[in-house]
Design a protein around this motif. Structure first.
Motif, PDB file in Angstrom:
ATOM      1  N   VAL A  65       0.810  -1.214   0.000  1.00  0.00           N
ATOM      2  CA  VAL A  65       0.000   0.000   0.000  1.00  0.00           C
ATOM      3  C   VAL A  65       0.846   1.267   0.000  1.00  0.00           C
ATOM      4  O   VAL A  65       0.591   2.191  -0.781  1.00  0.00           O
ATOM      5  CB  VAL A  65      -0.949   0.003   1.225  1.00  0.00           C
ATOM      6  CG1 VAL A  65      -1.789   1.276   1.243  1.00  0.00           C
ATOM      7  CG2 VAL A  65      -1.841  -1.231   1.219  1.00  0.00           C
ATOM      8  N   VAL A  66       1.856   1.319   0.850  1.00  0.00           N
ATOM      9  CA  VAL A  66       2.612   2.557   1.045  1.00  0.00           C
ATOM     10  C   VAL A  66       3.779   2.677   0.068  1.00  0.00           C
ATOM     11  O   VAL A  66       4.018   3.751  -0.500  1.00  0.00           O
ATOM     12  CB  VAL A  66       3.132   2.643   2.502  1.00  0.00           C
ATOM     13  CG1 VAL A  66       3.922   3.927   2.719  1.00  0.00           C
ATOM     14  CG2 VAL A  66       1.967   2.555   3.478  1.00  0.00           C
ATOM     15  N   PHE A  67       4.509   1.593  -0.140  1.00  0.00           N
ATOM     16  CA  PHE A  67       5.760   1.652  -0.903  1.00  0.00           C
ATOM     17  C   PHE A  67       5.518   1.831  -2.393  1.00  0.00           C
ATOM     18  O   PHE A  67       4.793   1.061  -3.022  1.00  0.00           O
ATOM     19  CB  PHE A  67       6.548   0.364  -0.673  1.00  0.00           C
ATOM     20  CG  PHE A  67       7.875   0.325  -1.378  1.00  0.00           C
ATOM     21  CD1 PHE A  67       8.952   1.035  -0.901  1.00  0.00           C
ATOM     22  CD2 PHE A  67       8.027  -0.438  -2.531  1.00  0.00           C
ATOM     23  CE1 PHE A  67      10.178   0.991  -1.536  1.00  0.00           C
ATOM     24  CE2 PHE A  67       9.242  -0.495  -3.180  1.00  0.00           C
ATOM     25  CZ  PHE A  67      10.314   0.226  -2.684  1.00  0.00           C
ATOM     26  N   LYS A  68       6.137   2.862  -2.963  1.00  0.00           N
ATOM     27  CA  LYS A  68       6.099   3.115  -4.405  1.00  0.00           C
ATOM     28  C   LYS A  68       7.486   3.561  -4.837  1.00  0.00           C
ATOM     29  O   LYS A  68       7.875   4.710  -4.627  1.00  0.00           O
ATOM     30  CB  LYS A  68       5.077   4.205  -4.748  1.00  0.00           C
ATOM     31  CG  LYS A  68       3.639   3.903  -4.336  1.00  0.00           C
ATOM     32  CD  LYS A  68       3.053   2.743  -5.118  1.00  0.00           C
ATOM     33  CE  LYS A  68       1.608   2.474  -4.678  1.00  0.00           C
ATOM     34  NZ  LYS A  68       1.038   1.270  -5.358  1.00  0.00           N
ATOM     35  N   CYS A  69       8.241   2.661  -5.432  1.00  0.00           N
ATOM     36  CA  CYS A  69       9.610   2.991  -5.843  1.00  0.00           C
ATOM     37  C   CYS A  69       9.583   4.117  -6.883  1.00  0.00           C
ATOM     38  O   CYS A  69       8.827   4.042  -7.857  1.00  0.00           O
ATOM     39  CB  CYS A  69      10.298   1.758  -6.416  1.00  0.00           C
ATOM     40  SG  CYS A  69      12.056   2.006  -6.765  1.00  0.00           S
TER      41      CYS A  69
ATOM     42  N   ASN B  72      16.323   5.873  -6.099  1.00  0.00           N
ATOM     43  CA  ASN B  72      15.971   4.494  -5.750  1.00  0.00           C
ATOM     44  C   ASN B  72      16.730   3.971  -4.541  1.00  0.00           C
ATOM     45  O   ASN B  72      16.156   3.346  -3.647  1.00  0.00           O
ATOM     46  CB  ASN B  72      16.235   3.568  -6.937  1.00  0.00           C
ATOM     47  CG  ASN B  72      15.150   3.651  -7.990  1.00  0.00           C
ATOM     48  OD1 ASN B  72      14.320   4.553  -7.956  1.00  0.00           O
ATOM     49  ND2 ASN B  72      15.164   2.723  -8.934  1.00  0.00           N
ATOM     50  N   MET B  73      18.044   4.221  -4.516  1.00  0.00           N
ATOM     51  CA  MET B  73      18.893   3.678  -3.450  1.00  0.00           C
ATOM     52  C   MET B  73      18.436   4.188  -2.082  1.00  0.00           C
ATOM     53  O   MET B  73      18.243   3.404  -1.141  1.00  0.00           O
ATOM     54  CB  MET B  73      20.348   4.080  -3.705  1.00  0.00           C
ATOM     55  CG  MET B  73      21.328   3.595  -2.654  1.00  0.00           C
ATOM     56  SD  MET B  73      21.468   1.798  -2.626  1.00  0.00           S
ATOM     57  CE  MET B  73      22.694   1.588  -1.335  1.00  0.00           C
ATOM     58  N   LEU B  74      18.232   5.488  -1.961  1.00  0.00           N
ATOM     59  CA  LEU B  74      17.817   6.078  -0.694  1.00  0.00           C
ATOM     60  C   LEU B  74      16.413   5.620  -0.308  1.00  0.00           C
ATOM     61  O   LEU B  74      16.173   5.215   0.838  1.00  0.00           O
ATOM     62  CB  LEU B  74      17.865   7.607  -0.794  1.00  0.00           C
ATOM     63  CG  LEU B  74      17.367   8.377   0.438  1.00  0.00           C
ATOM     64  CD1 LEU B  74      18.235   8.057   1.647  1.00  0.00           C
ATOM     65  CD2 LEU B  74      17.371   9.881   0.154  1.00  0.00           C
ATOM     66  N   TYR B  75      15.480   5.644  -1.251  1.00  0.00           N
ATOM     67  CA  TYR B  75      14.089   5.301  -0.968  1.00  0.00           C
ATOM     68  C   TYR B  75      13.956   3.846  -0.519  1.00  0.00           C
ATOM     69  O   TYR B  75      13.317   3.541   0.496  1.00  0.00           O
ATOM     70  CB  TYR B  75      13.241   5.556  -2.205  1.00  0.00           C
ATOM     71  CG  TYR B  75      11.750   5.458  -1.981  1.00  0.00           C
ATOM     72  CD1 TYR B  75      11.037   6.529  -1.462  1.00  0.00           C
ATOM     73  CD2 TYR B  75      11.046   4.298  -2.298  1.00  0.00           C
ATOM     74  CE1 TYR B  75       9.668   6.456  -1.255  1.00  0.00           C
ATOM     75  CE2 TYR B  75       9.681   4.206  -2.100  1.00  0.00           C
ATOM     76  CZ  TYR B  75       8.992   5.287  -1.581  1.00  0.00           C
ATOM     77  OH  TYR B  75       7.643   5.203  -1.378  1.00  0.00           O
ATOM     78  N   GLY B  76      14.578   2.946  -1.273  1.00  0.00           N
ATOM     79  CA  GLY B  76      14.493   1.524  -0.928  1.00  0.00           C
ATOM     80  C   GLY B  76      15.175   1.205   0.395  1.00  0.00           C
ATOM     81  O   GLY B  76      14.666   0.415   1.192  1.00  0.00           O
ATOM     82  N   SER B  77      16.331   1.836   0.643  1.00  0.00           N
ATOM     83  CA  SER B  77      17.061   1.584   1.891  1.00  0.00           C
ATOM     84  C   SER B  77      16.283   2.075   3.101  1.00  0.00           C
ATOM     85  O   SER B  77      16.295   1.439   4.158  1.00  0.00           O
ATOM     86  CB  SER B  77      18.435   2.267   1.844  1.00  0.00           C
ATOM     87  OG  SER B  77      19.213   1.764   0.781  1.00  0.00           O
ATOM     88  N   VAL B  78      15.610   3.222   2.947  1.00  0.00           N
ATOM     89  CA  VAL B  78      14.816   3.768   4.054  1.00  0.00           C
ATOM     90  C   VAL B  78      13.703   2.798   4.432  1.00  0.00           C
ATOM     91  O   VAL B  78      13.487   2.502   5.619  1.00  0.00           O
ATOM     92  CB  VAL B  78      14.239   5.148   3.683  1.00  0.00           C
ATOM     93  CG1 VAL B  78      13.138   5.556   4.644  1.00  0.00           C
ATOM     94  CG2 VAL B  78      15.347   6.194   3.677  1.00  0.00           C
ATOM     95  N   PHE B  79      12.985   2.255   3.460  1.00  0.00           N
ATOM     96  CA  PHE B  79      11.888   1.330   3.760  1.00  0.00           C
ATOM     97  C   PHE B  79      12.401   0.002   4.300  1.00  0.00           C
ATOM     98  O   PHE B  79      11.703  -0.660   5.080  1.00  0.00           O
ATOM     99  CB  PHE B  79      11.049   1.093   2.506  1.00  0.00           C
ATOM    100  CG  PHE B  79       9.925   2.068   2.341  1.00  0.00           C
ATOM    101  CD1 PHE B  79       8.639   1.767   2.759  1.00  0.00           C
ATOM    102  CD2 PHE B  79      10.158   3.317   1.777  1.00  0.00           C
ATOM    103  CE1 PHE B  79       7.610   2.674   2.620  1.00  0.00           C
ATOM    104  CE2 PHE B  79       9.124   4.229   1.630  1.00  0.00           C
ATOM    105  CZ  PHE B  79       7.845   3.918   2.054  1.00  0.00           C
TER     106      PHE B  79
END
Length: 318
Positions: free
Chosen positions: A37-41, A47-54
């Motif tokens: 629901v929340v995650f949208k790459c 990408n690197m920062l967003y994916g690592s944060v989640f």
């Protein structure tokens, strides 16, 4: 009725395992909701920062929450540096003692964070997003393929068919496969460490298996009775004070434990091979209300006896 009683007995005997299982299931369910629901790459240079944060930040938050709700830590810290002893309170002097207590606490606190990371890696959404923006992965999968390959790679989490269309890599596993392999290796490592730690803990237990079982039963029953008696005592004291307030009379003598009494039974349990005490209350009542020199004696709080304080903190809270 017998089946219900049997189920309750099973839950009581395996409450620790069931507790960790429930925490793991809730964490896995939360990860499922976040990834769906929340995650949208973003599928760009972020990408690197967003994916690592989640992948990592929720695990870190769960780690902090685990410490916040662990009453054994608050039992250790509460009153350790009171105002009257502020000048003489030295964190370095008790560092070793704190570490010995916080080590098993940390191990239990890691259940939820590691579950989050393991489940997230098996689902691979977070890893795919982060890895597609990683310079290391780009250099491996786009070697001698030019800048256009890098642009295509960051869009793979949004369109997995690009991996086949552009023929980015034939010698490396897909990002999804990489994530799942890391996830399974992480689970295998966690289970191996947990098994080894449990074996070591039981091997170094200062008491035999049946005495350890009896000790756990005693700790649970003592805390049940303590909770009941504490409620009765607090209710009686509240009734006396309230009655005296409204009726303007002097209170009748009513004994209640002193601050020093509470402090003595609030110490973390330390095992002594010379004397057999099953809790700090047991030790307190058998050492002249904690006034005997024997009260302060004890050996190292061994991992196999960690349940002594866990039973009391689980009942009382903080």
């Amino acid at each position: 009725m017998d089946k219900l009683q049997g189920a309750m007995n099973f839950c009581i005997r395996h409450q620790n395992v069931l507790g960790y299982s429930i925490v793991s299931l809730l964490t896995a369910a939360s990860e499922q909701i976040f990834s769906s629901v929340v995650f949208k790459c973003p599928c760009n240079s972020g990408n690197m920062l967003y994916g690592s944060v989640f992948l990592l930040v929720p695990a870190f938050i769960l780690f902090l929450l685990g410490y916040m709700v662990n009453t054994k830590m608050w039992r250790l810290l509460t009153g350790s540096c009171p105002p009257e002893k502020r000048c003489s309170c030295s964190p370095w002097g008790t560092c070793t003692r704190y570490c010995l207590v916080l080590l098993p606490v940390t191990a239990r606190t890691l259940v939820a964070p590691l579950t989050w990371i393991a489940v997230a890696l098996l689902r691979s959404s977070f890893y795919e997003c982060a890895a597609s923006g990683s310079s290391l992965i780009k250099n491996l999968m786009c070697k001698d393929k030019g800048e256009e390959c890098h642009k295509v790679l960051v869009r793979i989490p949004c369109d997995e068919t690009l991996l086949q269309k552009e023929k980015l890599s034939t010698e490396f596993l897909s990002l999804q496969a990489q994530s799942q392999l890391i996830g399974w290796f992480l689970i295998a490592i966690i289970m191996t460490v947990a098994l080894i730690s449990t074996c070591v803990s039981h091997c170094y237990s200062p008491v035999s298996y049946l005495q350890l079982k009896f000790w756990k039963i005693y700790s649970k029953k003592e805390q049940e009775l303590f909770e009941t008696k504490a409620k009765e005592h607090a209710t009686r004291l509240a009734e006396i004070n309230t009655k005296c307030f409204f009726e303007a009379v002097d209170p009748a003598p009513f004994h209640t434990p002193t601050n020093e009494d509470w402090r003595k039974i609030s110490f973390l349990y330390t095992f002594s091979s010379q004397e057999q005490y099953y809790s700090m209350i047991h030790k307190y009542v058998n050492t002249n209300r904690g006034n005997s020199i024997r009260f302060g004696k004890g050996d190292q709080n061994l991992p196999g006896l960690g349940f002594v304080d866990e039973a009391s903190t689980a009942e009382v809270g903080f």
